[in-house]
Design a protein around this motif. Structure first.
Motif, mmCIF file in Angstrom:
data_model
loop_
_atom_site.group_PDB
_atom_site.id
_atom_site.type_symbol
_atom_site.label_atom_id
_atom_site.label_comp_id
_atom_site.label_asym_id
_atom_site.label_seq_id
_atom_site.Cartn_x
_atom_site.Cartn_y
_atom_site.Cartn_z
ATOM 1 N N LEU A 18 28.099 41.237 71.291
ATOM 2 C CA LEU A 18 27.630 42.222 72.255
ATOM 3 C C LEU A 18 26.167 42.022 72.610
ATOM 4 C CD1 LEU A 18 29.075 45.510 70.685
ATOM 5 C CD2 LEU A 18 30.137 44.064 72.388
ATOM 6 N N GLN A 59 23.581 44.638 74.835
ATOM 7 C CA GLN A 59 23.509 45.846 75.632
ATOM 8 C C GLN A 59 22.066 46.160 75.953
ATOM 9 O OE1 GLN A 59 26.043 48.036 72.902
ATOM 10 N NE2 GLN A 59 24.342 49.416 72.465
ATOM 11 N N TYR A 85 19.411 48.842 78.427
ATOM 12 C CA TYR A 85 19.317 50.217 78.892
ATOM 13 C C TYR A 85 18.488 50.313 80.160
ATOM 14 C CZ TYR A 85 21.680 51.264 74.664
ATOM 15 O OH TYR A 85 22.636 51.304 73.702
ATOM 16 N N ARG A 143 23.625 52.520 80.391
ATOM 17 C CA ARG A 143 23.619 51.261 79.645
ATOM 18 C C ARG A 143 24.523 50.244 80.333
ATOM 19 N NH1 ARG A 143 26.790 52.136 74.387
ATOM 20 N NH2 ARG A 143 28.566 51.741 75.726
ATOM 21 N N ARG A 186 26.568 46.640 79.245
ATOM 22 C CA ARG A 186 26.977 45.916 78.037
ATOM 23 C C ARG A 186 27.803 44.700 78.429
ATOM 24 N NH1 ARG A 186 30.315 49.081 73.640
ATOM 25 N NH2 ARG A 186 28.263 49.501 72.758
ATOM 26 N N SER A 237 30.343 42.354 76.481
ATOM 27 C CA SER A 237 31.153 42.249 75.274
ATOM 28 C C SER A 237 32.041 41.029 75.445
ATOM 29 C CB SER A 237 31.994 43.507 75.080
ATOM 30 O OG SER A 237 32.838 43.379 73.951
ATOM 31 N N TYR A 290 32.105 43.000 81.113
ATOM 32 C CA TYR A 290 30.841 43.626 81.495
ATOM 33 C C TYR A 290 31.122 45.078 81.851
ATOM 34 C CZ TYR A 290 29.646 38.715 81.827
ATOM 35 O OH TYR A 290 29.460 37.391 81.540
ATOM 36 N N GLU A 321 32.703 55.171 81.575
ATOM 37 C CA GLU A 321 32.530 53.721 81.671
ATOM 38 C C GLU A 321 33.137 53.200 82.963
ATOM 39 O OE1 GLU A 321 32.343 52.317 77.040
ATOM 40 O OE2 GLU A 321 34.232 51.999 78.094
ATOM 41 N N TYR A 340 26.103 42.560 86.364
ATOM 42 C CA TYR A 340 25.479 42.698 85.042
ATOM 43 C C TYR A 340 24.126 41.977 85.016
ATOM 44 C CZ TYR A 340 24.587 42.224 80.062
ATOM 45 O OH TYR A 340 23.992 42.258 78.825
ATOM 46 N N ARG A 368 20.614 43.630 84.417
ATOM 47 C CA ARG A 368 19.915 43.211 83.191
ATOM 48 C C ARG A 368 18.443 42.938 83.472
ATOM 49 N NH1 ARG A 368 18.222 39.251 79.900
ATOM 50 N NH2 ARG A 368 18.893 39.268 77.718
ATOM 51 N N CYS A 400 16.831 44.204 74.824
ATOM 52 C CA CYS A 400 18.289 44.179 74.905
ATOM 53 C C CYS A 400 18.776 44.021 73.470
ATOM 54 C CB CYS A 400 18.777 43.022 75.772
ATOM 55 S SG CYS A 400 18.518 43.320 77.536
#
Length: 173
Positions: A24, A26, A28, A36, A38, A40, A44, A82, A90, A94, A101
């Motif tokens: 992961l 993540q 903010y 958030r 994330r 994974s 995304y 979500e 993403y 980001r 992160c």
């Protein structure tokens, strides 16, 4: 609705490699309320989280806490929404993230009818471990007996939220 308890970890369980895991990252965009993003593995996700009772009314703060309010303070209870993102969205978001992160490996460990999510942190928080267990009801969360390898219950301590960790150095925890 998300109902969970969070624990520090005294000792990692043996044979950790036998459990399902995800890598992961993540980041903010906002920490109050939490917005958030994330990654994974190859998924995304954009998440909005708002702690239930985050802003108590004057009547709530003037009166002694009800049993229901005390129970919710012993657990992490929040609204969570979500939505899927694609890789390009993403990466775009980001670049706009505040603070660190958070990078970690999440192991999914069966525990009776529950599942422990054990986070093994990397990067700035290398060597830090947290375990979380989600529950369908507040009553089940309050009745939960953690395994022996769990440490202190830090469910109500905001210093152990990932959003807090993203905006503070490990020494400030």
């Amino acid at each position: 609705m998300e109902i969970e308890k969070k624990y520090l970890v005294k000792k990692l369980p043996e044979n950790l490699e036998q459990y399902e895991k995800s890598e992961l990252e993540q980041c903010y965009l906002c920490t109050g309320p939490v917005i958030r993003i994330r990654k994974s593995d190859d998924d995304y996700i954009l998440t909005y989280k708002s702690r239930e009772g985050e802003t108590p009314t004057k009547a709530e703060t003037a009166a002694p806490p009800s049993a229901a309010r005390r129970d919710k303070e012993a657990l992490n209870v929040c609204q969570e929404i979500e939505a899927p993102l694609n890789r390009e969205a993403y990466e775009h978001l980001r670049a706009k993230a505040d603070g660190l992160c958070i990078v970690k490996t999440r192991y999914r460990i069966p525990c009776g009818k529950y599942r422990i999510e054990l986070d093994v942190f990397h990067g700035e928080y290398e060597g830090f471990y947290l375990a979380e267990v989600e529950f369908p009801t507040v009553a089940e969360g309050l009745a939960f007996t953690p395994p022996a390898w769990f440490g202190e219950d830090v469910s109500g301590d905001p210093r152990y939220t990932n959003s807090y960790l993203s905006s503070h150095s490990p020494e400030e925890k």
